[in-house]
Design a protein around this motif. Structure first.
Motif, PDB file in Angstrom:
ATOM      1  N   ARG A  43       0.842  -1.197   0.000  1.00 40.73           N
ATOM      2  CA  ARG A  43       0.000   0.000   0.000  1.00 40.73           C
ATOM      3  C   ARG A  43       0.875   1.243   0.000  1.00 40.73           C
ATOM      4  N   MET A  44       0.406   2.277  -0.676  1.00 40.56           N
ATOM      5  CA  MET A  44       1.175   3.514  -0.755  1.00 40.56           C
ATOM      6  C   MET A  44       1.405   4.095   0.635  1.00 40.56           C
ATOM      7  N   SER A  45       0.425   3.964   1.496  1.00 47.62           N
ATOM      8  CA  SER A  45       0.579   4.493   2.849  1.00 47.62           C
ATOM      9  C   SER A  45       1.696   3.776   3.603  1.00 47.62           C
ATOM     10  N   ASP A  46       1.827   2.472   3.365  1.00 41.46           N
ATOM     11  CA  ASP A  46       2.895   1.707   4.018  1.00 41.46           C
ATOM     12  C   ASP A  46       4.264   2.128   3.486  1.00 41.46           C
ATOM     13  N   VAL A  47       4.333   2.384   2.189  1.00 47.51           N
ATOM     14  CA  VAL A  47       5.593   2.829   1.588  1.00 47.51           C
ATOM     15  C   VAL A  47       6.002   4.168   2.188  1.00 47.51           C
TER      16      VAL A  47
END
Length: 209
Positions: A43-47
């Protein structure tokens, strides 16, 4: 990035050192997340969290998850192209072609086995039009390198035929690697070995030592 790849959602190319370093950190974090849970689970948020940046900053460099995956794919392709060019550059005769191509297939297969991120990305190639375009462009570049090596071995060969068959050989090689990593290791190794023998037989048939 490969010039053949005009992709929707293109990312911003960094020019300053700090920005380039941030991009490298983002890609490293994305790779770690893909290795841990696959690209579908990334997920982009995790990145952004792992990279220590805001989600807004992440979107400045990579507008979506696909742009990260495509950038990683292109980097693996660049490494593969350099490896192929290096291994084929000194081919001048039949034995040299046989040895260099055979070794190259073994190296490429080992690369697929050793790189979980590479395996994950390319296992989804057929479902992603942009990745398919990248894959085809990569095969054309590598096919041209192989065709040039074959032309040095057989200067009288028809260039168009060499170019077409070499493009096919490289594209089939990519497909073989994807198949090989999707089955049991022993079966995968057998498939790669069969591909190698089949292609060498095709390339060397009719050539005089």
């Amino acid at each position: 990035m490969n010039q053949n790849t005009a992709i929707e959602g293109a990312r911003r190319e960094p020019t300053q050192k700090r920005s380039r370093e941030r991009v490298e950190r983002i890609l490293a974090c994305a790779s770690a997340l893909i290795e841990r849970g696959g690209s579908d689970g990334m997920r982009m948020s995790d990145v952004a969290e792992m990279a220590g940046i805001s989600i807004g900053s992440l979107y400045q460099y990579f507008p979506d998850k696909g742009s990260i995956i495509r950038t990683l794919a292109e980097r693996y392709n660049d490494a593969g192209q350099a490896c192929i060019a290096e291994n084929l550059q000194d081919v001048r005769d039949i034995e040299g072609l046989r040895n260099a191509f055979g070794a190259l297939i073994d190296i490429y297969y080992a690369m697929f086995l050793a790189e979980p991120v590479m395996r994950d990305i390319w296992s989804g190639t057929q479902a992603d039009t942009a990745l398919r375009d990248i894959d085809l462009a990569d095969s054309r570049i590598n096919g041209a390198v192989l065709a040039a090596a074959r032309a040095r071995v057989d200067p009288m060969a028809d260039w168009t035929e060499l170019e077409t068959s070499s493009f096919l050989i490289m594209q089939l090689g990519e497909a073989t690697m994807r198949l090989a990593i999707s089955v049991e290791r022993s079966e995968g190794a057998a498939l790669v070995e069969y591909y190698k023998r089949m292609v060498l037989r095709e390339m060397l048939e009719g050539l005089q030592p």
